[in-house]
Design an enzyme around this catalytic site. Structure first.
Site, PDB file in Angstrom:
ATOM      1  CG  ASP A 113      23.068 101.641  -3.146  1.00 44.05           C
ATOM      2  OD1 ASP A 113      23.167 102.863  -2.962  1.00 44.05           O
ATOM      3  OD2 ASP A 113      24.013 100.926  -3.548  1.00 44.05           O
ATOM      4  CG  HIS A 151      22.423 107.437  -4.057  1.00 43.31           C
ATOM      5  ND1 HIS A 151      22.271 107.298  -2.703  1.00 43.31           N
ATOM      6  CD2 HIS A 151      23.247 106.442  -4.432  1.00 43.31           C
ATOM      7  CE1 HIS A 151      22.981 106.269  -2.274  1.00 43.31           C
ATOM      8  NE2 HIS A 151      23.586 105.728  -3.307  1.00 43.31           N
ATOM      9  CG  HIS A 172      26.395 102.985   0.477  1.00 41.87           C
ATOM     10  ND1 HIS A 172      25.711 104.129   0.814  1.00 41.87           N
ATOM     11  CD2 HIS A 172      26.177 102.809  -0.840  1.00 41.87           C
ATOM     12  CE1 HIS A 172      25.125 104.623  -0.268  1.00 41.87           C
ATOM     13  NE2 HIS A 172      25.385 103.834  -1.288  1.00 41.87           N
ATOM     14  CG  ASP A 190      27.186 105.768  -3.841  1.00 40.41           C
ATOM     15  OD1 ASP A 190      28.239 106.012  -4.480  1.00 40.41           O
ATOM     16  OD2 ASP A 190      26.389 104.876  -4.188  1.00 40.41           O
TER      17      ASP A 190
HETATM   18 ZN   LIG Z   1      24.740 104.049  -3.281  1.00 36.72          ZN
END
Ligand SMILES: [Zn+2]
Ligand SMILES: *[C@@H]1O[C@H](CO)[C@@H](O)[C@H](O)[C@H]1NC(C)=O
Ligand SMILES: *[C@@H]1O[C@H](CO)[C@@H](O)[C@H](O)[C@H]1NC(C)=O
Length: 990
Positions: free
Chosen positions: A48, A416, A46, A170
């Protein structure tokens, strides 16, 4: 060995997928053993797109003192590990990272990666530029960021790389509109990780971890239906099976001569975990997410241990079959399981992680960044439109700059932790800087198209605080107002000018003079502007712009003040203060200075509306819970908000009410909280401009500032909020539609995301507030609604960001934020129509620029790219050039129950729509523009009989127009496009 694995499957390749030489899609899926429990292991990372580090720092692995993470190494490592074994699988999600890694690879690596993709061993999931936030994002920006990522994939790898599953593991709560948009992009399913803890417990018990989510009340099923699954462990592995450098779990030690041989334990432990998880799911398939944040930098660790896990669990013959898989293969297994699925029609907001921990603060966090992102969306749409118009004229791209930088910056900003306001401060600065750089390019593009020269036009970024050196100092200038909407718009412009003179305004298309007046600069404005400018007035006039085009006005300063009087604000000491126009009358209490009554004279509605700015004291933890208010979490320390001034009053001043164009009341709650309430001639709304900050914190309380409207309306706990600027959802106080709520936070637990509007209504009337950015909103009392406009915090909510949300801005003393609310008080019928059209005018408000009058480069007073305006119910969502032609999205902007006339289906012909452009071919695409409508068929799902019955009672309001199944398939010779309520259609025109 490897060839033998792939070849037989090639034969299953469907002709439709055009996958000659490639073998991808569902037919590569391992569906396990139908007689055992099947565990789909999904190796993933994941990544970001900015959070604790900037997107660049994360990519390269820089700034390691904050956190160790480098995406380039993850991709390097994963690819080399995948090549070693054809059974291994990996999914990748964020194109902002992948696209830049791809550019750096040699042809050799590229061809290896292509092979991995074609064989389904490396699978792209979601495929957006980022994994966007769902609470603070606008649908226009969501669609664009998904398009940017997914068209990159299609261009680079062809149809084999088309993501089939959306992956929102997420984001902090999930929006129904997001589900609707994903369905319209052709996704077969969605998986996510975060939902309310009580909701999850009940779903586990009732086997509703997986359902069909109905994303729209207007679009006919299954067009907005999306299979949606909740991940068992968020997005992490089951406990004991994390094999990354970040983790402390033991590797599998399989030399049985060793003291620490642990294969038996690991196998038993795993089988237990799998059986426990299977109890929550309907089929004999479950998915395990094997990865987490920035994992797989050393992919050897994960793959080596997963290889062993698979080998030993399968060999143990415990009726559990484990294999490498992907979310789409897991989805396909569910689809093949031939079960019936229940339907969900509400959404997943708000997200409570545990009691007292509601992630509802980020609906408002970083209000400046939220507004800048929303406004940048408009910049991008204008940039796209003028690029297309230039292409229409020249049949090729001749411009010196492009929209590419702003597209990418907007893609990153939807992440996000970006527009959500939940990154570290230096990362938030980086997001804003990227947007700024993208906007600078777009200014050149716009200037070149409209004036013929990339540097001819001057743009003033600080018009909202009456700051523009250009207009302030010129004797004569031209104002260009560009209207990105497909219908004619008239809007008041306010231009900073020297206050000692008077001005003539002339419409350059007709030569007619335009009524104007000077409005003084408010104390609120000087408090924000400080020493950055000294324009004493704003020149106000009504600009009328053609559909999808621009209008120019010439402004000339006169030496002698003649027909214009500078209006000085006057303080009233006694009696009520009233402002009015043709539609509204607003009365302020002479004693308290607060709004008291609003009258809609046209609809003959009069109601008491008291409005004020108030603050909650941010919790630093208490005996009930140590949860603090922070960037994500909102937790007030007390249920009742506090007054800003000691006595709860506002100091009021009235700008003389005989001004012909605008009447204004200034309110000062304190030297950090101001409002101006305006009624414009001819405009059917009350405008409330709020200016809040620097929020004082010397009393050691972080503060969360709200604007609250209190009315005597009987609303029974109901309030209505939009999802991502499109459809509206009904909310009820202390209530959730699918479970019995144990409310632990009576304020924060009733907050919902508001992207563009919130309203309350009784049996007759509706009070609507439209916003210029995303904010949190709630109705905590009968007849009341509130919006959180700003927050400054001293505590930290413990969700990882590691900094208090304490924005100081450029002067170091607390960020000042200014924004607007627009109020409508009307009958319900009339309100529904108005809020749709006004919302479009707000997020696509005119873009204003200036140029010299003497310039002879462009003498045209106005221009429009359209042959005729679009109907009122059609929004031109996208007009942009692509390498293949011109992309156009048309949207029916009314729901089926909004308006008797405007909710009807509507037809637009693409044939004679644009000047200088006749499409020779028009092809319909899926919403993400990455595949032709005809080339993709979505998986079908069986709905349970009970759900079908229940769903009939689900429509809150009787639709004006009953949508049938007659979605249009052929456009005919005129390329006639028919739109159903809320339908968006995407076309590539050549
Ligand atoms: Zn995230
Ligand atoms: C094996 O697992 C499947 C799926 O969970 C189950 O239906 C079956 O009864 C199990 N068989 C045995 C022998 O436990
Ligand atoms: C997808 O990419 C292929 C080439 O890889 C191209 O031929 C096709 O037109 C693209 N599809 C769309 C909808 O852009």
């Amino acid at each position: 060995m490897f060839k033998a694995f792939v070849l037989p499957l090639l034969l299953l390749c469907s002709a439709r997928l055009a996958c000659a030489g490639a073998n991808c899609g569902y037919q590569t899926c391992n569906l396990g053993d139908e007689n055992s429990l099947n565990v789909h292991l999904v190796p993933h990372t994941h990544d970001d797109v900015g959070w604790l580090k900037t997107v660049d720092q994360y990519y390269y692995g820089a700034n390691q003192k904050i956190v160790q993470a480098g995406v380039q190494y993850i991709l390097d490592s994963v690819v080399s590990q995948l090549l070693l074994d054809p059974n291994r699988r990996f999914i990748y999600v964020e194109m902002a990272f992948f696209a830049r890694w791809w550019l750096e690879q040699s042809d050799h690596v590229k061809s290896q990666v292509k092979m991995l993709v074609d064989e389904g061993r490396l699978e792209f999931i979601l495929g957006g530029w980022c994994m966007n936030d769902e609470a603070a994002t606008h649908y226009n920006a969501i669609i664009d960021q998904m398009t940017l990522g997914m068209t990159f994939l299609n261009r680079t790898f062809g149809p084999c790389a088309r993501p089939r599953v959306a992956w929102q593991i997420d984001p902090f709560g999930h929006s129904r509109e997001q589900a609707s948009l994903f369905a319209q992009m052709g996704f077969d399913g969605l998986f996510f990780g975060r939902l309310d803890f009580e909701d999850k417990q009940l779903r586990e018990k009732e086997l509703k971890m997986e359902e069909i989510w109905r994303g729209s009340e207007s679009l006919d099923s299954p067009n907005a239906d999306l299979f949606t699954g909740v991940n068992e462990n968020g997005y992490g592995p089951p406990s004991g099976f994390c094999f990354d450098t970040y983790c402390a779990d033991e590797p599998i030690m399989d030399d049985n001569s060793l003291e620490e041989f642990n294969v038996k334990d690991k196998v038993n432990f795993f089988v237990d975990a799998a059986r426990r998880q299977a109890k929550h799911f309907k089929t004999n398939h479950i998915m395990m997410t094997m990865g987490s944040d920035f994992q797989y930098e050393n992919a050897i660790m994960w793959f080596k241990n997963l290889d062993k896990l698979i080998k030993y669990v399968n060999a143990a013959k415990k009726n559990v079959t484990v294999f490498y898989s992907t979310p789409s293969c897991y989805l396909y297994a569910l689809n093949q399981a031939d079960k019936e699925w229940t339907v969900k029609t509400d959404d997943f907001f708000p997200y409570a992680e545990r009691p007292h921990s509601f992630w509802t603060g980020y609906f408002t966090s970083r209000p400046g960044l939220k507004a800048y992102t929303r406004e940048s969306n408009k910049f991008l749409q204008v940039c796209n439109q003028v690029e297309a118009s230039s292409y229409f004229k020249n049949h090729q791209n001749t411009l010196s700059r492009t929209s590419a930088a702003l597209k990418a910056a907007m893609g990153v900003a939807q992440h996000h932790d970006a527009v959500s306001g939940t990154s570290k401060q230096h990362v938030a600065n980086d997001y804003a800087k990227r947007l700024y750089i993208g906007r600078e390019s777009c200014k050149s593009v716009i200037s070149e198209v409209i004036s013929g020269s990339a540097s001819q036009l001057t743009f003033c970024d600080y018009l909202n605080v009456t700051l523009c050196n250009y207009t302030q100092n010129m004797q004569q200038f031209t104002v260009i107002a560009y209207n990105p909407i497909g219908r004619e718009i008239s809007r008041y412009l306010r231009i900073p000018v020297d206050g000692s003179a008077s001005f003539d305004v002339v419409d350059m298309a007709t030569g007619n003079s335009v009524a104007s007046e000077l409005v003084p600069v408010t104390e609120a404005t000087t408090s924000v502007r400080r020493n950055r400018g000294n324009a004493a007035s704003e020149l106000l006039f009504l600009a009328t712009e053609p559909a999808l085009g621009y209008q120019q006005y010439k402004v000339t300063k006169r030496s002698v003040s003649t027909n214009f009087l500078k209006k000085n604000p006057i303080s009233k000491t006694k009696g009520d203060i009233t402002i009015s126009n043709e539609f509204y009358k607003v009365v302020f209490d002479g004693n308290s200075g607060l709004m008291k009554t609003v009258v809609n004279s046209a609809s003959q509605i009069e109601t008491m509306i008291s409005q004020q700015l108030l603050w909650y004291n941010a919790s630093l933890g208490n005996s009930a819970s140590n949860q603090q208010s922070g960037a994500y979490v909102f937790r007030p320390n007390s249920t009742n908000p506090f007054h800003i001034s000691a006595d709860g009053k506002a100091e009021v001043k009235l700008v003389q009410s005989d001004n012909p164009l605008v009447q204004e009341v200034y309110q000062k709650f304190s030297d950090w909280a101001y409002q101006v309430v305006r009624l414009y001639k001819g405009k059917k709304f009350v405008e409330v401009e709020w200016t809040v900050g620097p929020i004082p914190v010397d009393d050691k309380w972080g503060k969360e500032i709200i604007s609250r409207y209190d009315t005597p309306m009987v609303t029974n706990g109901y309030v209505y909020t939009d999802a991502n600027g499109r459809e509206v959802l009904e909310r009820k106080y202390n209530y959730r539609p699918t479970w019995n709520l144990n409310q632990s936070e009576p304020v924060a637990g009733n907050y919902y995301p508001v992207n563009s509007r919130i309203y309350i209504k009784d049996s007759k009337y509706q009070l609507t507030v439209l916003t210029d950015r995303s904010q949190g909103g709630a109705s905590l009392k009968n007849g009341s609604l509130e919006l959180m406009v700003h927050r400054r915090l001293l505590g930290e909510d413990g969700k990882g960001v590691g900094e208090p949300l304490n924005e100081t801005g450029q002067f170091g003393d607390g960020l000042i934020v200014r924004g607007k609310h627009w109020l409508l008080l009307d009958t319900i019928t009339s309100s529904q129509r108005q809020h749709r059209l006004l919302a479009e005018e707000i997020f696509m408000s005119p873009l204003v620029a200036f140029q010299n009058v003497t310039s002879d480069t462009n003498t045209m007073g106005s221009g429009s790219w359209l042959v005729a305006p679009l109907p009122d119910n059609v929004h031109l969502l996208t007009l942009a050039t692509t390498p293949d032609g011109v992309l156009i999205r048309l949207e029916h902007q009314f729901t089926k129950s909004d308006d008797a006339e405007l909710s009807k289906p509507v037809t637009v012909s693409l044939k004679n729509l644009f000047k200088n452009f006749q499409p020779t071919s028009v092809e319909e695409l899926w919403l993400g523009a990455n595949a032709k409508k005809d080339d993709v068929t979505r998986l079908q799902w069986k709905l349970s009989e009970r759900t079908k019955r229940e769903n009939r009672v689900y429509n809150f309001e009787r639709p004006y127009y009953d949508v049938t199944n007659d979605f249009q398939t052929s456009l005919g010779d005129n390329f006639d496009v028919t739109l159903q309520p809320m339908q968006i259609r995407t076309f590539l025109m050549k």
